[in-house]
Design a protein around this motif. Structure first.
Motif, PDB file in Angstrom:
ATOM      1  N   LEU A  77      -1.231   4.266  92.791  1.00 36.52           N
ATOM      2  CA  LEU A  77      -1.611   5.528  92.190  1.00 36.52           C
ATOM      3  C   LEU A  77      -2.817   6.039  92.957  1.00 36.52           C
ATOM      4  O   LEU A  77      -3.837   5.347  93.057  1.00 36.52           O
ATOM      5  CB  LEU A  77      -1.957   5.317  90.715  1.00 36.52           C
ATOM      6  CG  LEU A  77      -2.102   6.537  89.830  1.00 36.52           C
ATOM      7  CD1 LEU A  77      -0.830   7.375  89.823  1.00 36.52           C
ATOM      8  CD2 LEU A  77      -2.449   6.100  88.416  1.00 36.52           C
ATOM      9  N   THR A 133      -0.964  11.051  93.082  1.00 40.04           N
ATOM     10  CA  THR A 133       0.272  10.627  93.729  1.00 40.04           C
ATOM     11  C   THR A 133       0.640   9.237  93.266  1.00 40.04           C
ATOM     12  O   THR A 133      -0.184   8.317  93.299  1.00 40.04           O
ATOM     13  CB  THR A 133       0.110  10.625  95.263  1.00 40.04           C
ATOM     14  OG1 THR A 133      -0.283  11.933  95.681  1.00 40.04           O
ATOM     15  CG2 THR A 133       1.415  10.254  95.952  1.00 40.04           C
ATOM     16  N   LEU A 134       1.878   9.088  92.848  1.00 44.64           N
ATOM     17  CA  LEU A 134       2.441   7.801  92.467  1.00 44.64           C
ATOM     18  C   LEU A 134       3.445   7.388  93.530  1.00 44.64           C
ATOM     19  O   LEU A 134       4.320   8.179  93.891  1.00 44.64           O
ATOM     20  CB  LEU A 134       3.158   7.921  91.118  1.00 44.64           C
ATOM     21  CG  LEU A 134       4.010   6.724  90.703  1.00 44.64           C
ATOM     22  CD1 LEU A 134       3.121   5.563  90.272  1.00 44.64           C
ATOM     23  CD2 LEU A 134       4.974   7.107  89.594  1.00 44.64           C
ATOM     24  N   LEU A 156       4.124  11.004  85.152  1.00 45.26           N
ATOM     25  CA  LEU A 156       3.832   9.835  85.986  1.00 45.26           C
ATOM     26  C   LEU A 156       4.334   8.549  85.346  1.00 45.26           C
ATOM     27  O   LEU A 156       4.920   7.692  86.023  1.00 45.26           O
ATOM     28  CB  LEU A 156       2.335   9.735  86.272  1.00 45.26           C
ATOM     29  CG  LEU A 156       1.758  10.813  87.180  1.00 45.26           C
ATOM     30  CD1 LEU A 156       0.241  10.746  87.180  1.00 45.26           C
ATOM     31  CD2 LEU A 156       2.321  10.692  88.587  1.00 45.26           C
TER      32      LEU A 156
END
Length: 104
Positions: free
Chosen positions: A40, A48-49, A16
């Motif tokens: 984020l 999830t980014l 990430l």
């Protein structure tokens, strides 16, 4: 940030960070001066980014680099059982999304 943050495996956290770094570097390089946003999101199963930038203004000529940043991002995400997508945003600009399982 959205959702409840919690511990992530070292590989997930590292991926990430590297994805955010690559996406923000690309935004600065190819769309200097454009607005940028980083989100984020945590769900029980995934993190999830999303990195988005607005349309490029006047671009200065820059070194194009090796072109392996997004490919490497996808490879790292896939190796962890996740995914990475990058492409033009409907409203202009560019969006990168990396989705990874929370547990390695």
């Amino acid at each position: 940030m959205a959702g409840t943050a919690g511990p992530l495996g070292g590989g997930v956290a590292h991926t990430l960070v590297r994805a955010a770094q690559e996406a923000l570097t690309n935004a600065a390089k190819y769309a200097p001066g454009a607005a940028r946003a980083v989100r984020l999101g945590f769900s029980p199963e995934t993190v999830t980014l999303v990195v988005a930038n607005g349309p490029a203004g006047e671009r200065t000529k820059t070194d194009s680099g090796g072109g392996m940043g997004l490919v490497g991002m996808r490879e790292r995400a896939t190796a962890l059982g996740g995914s990475a997508q990058a492409g033009p945003a409907a409203e202009g600009g560019w969006t990168v999304e990396v989705r990874l399982p929370r547990v390695e």
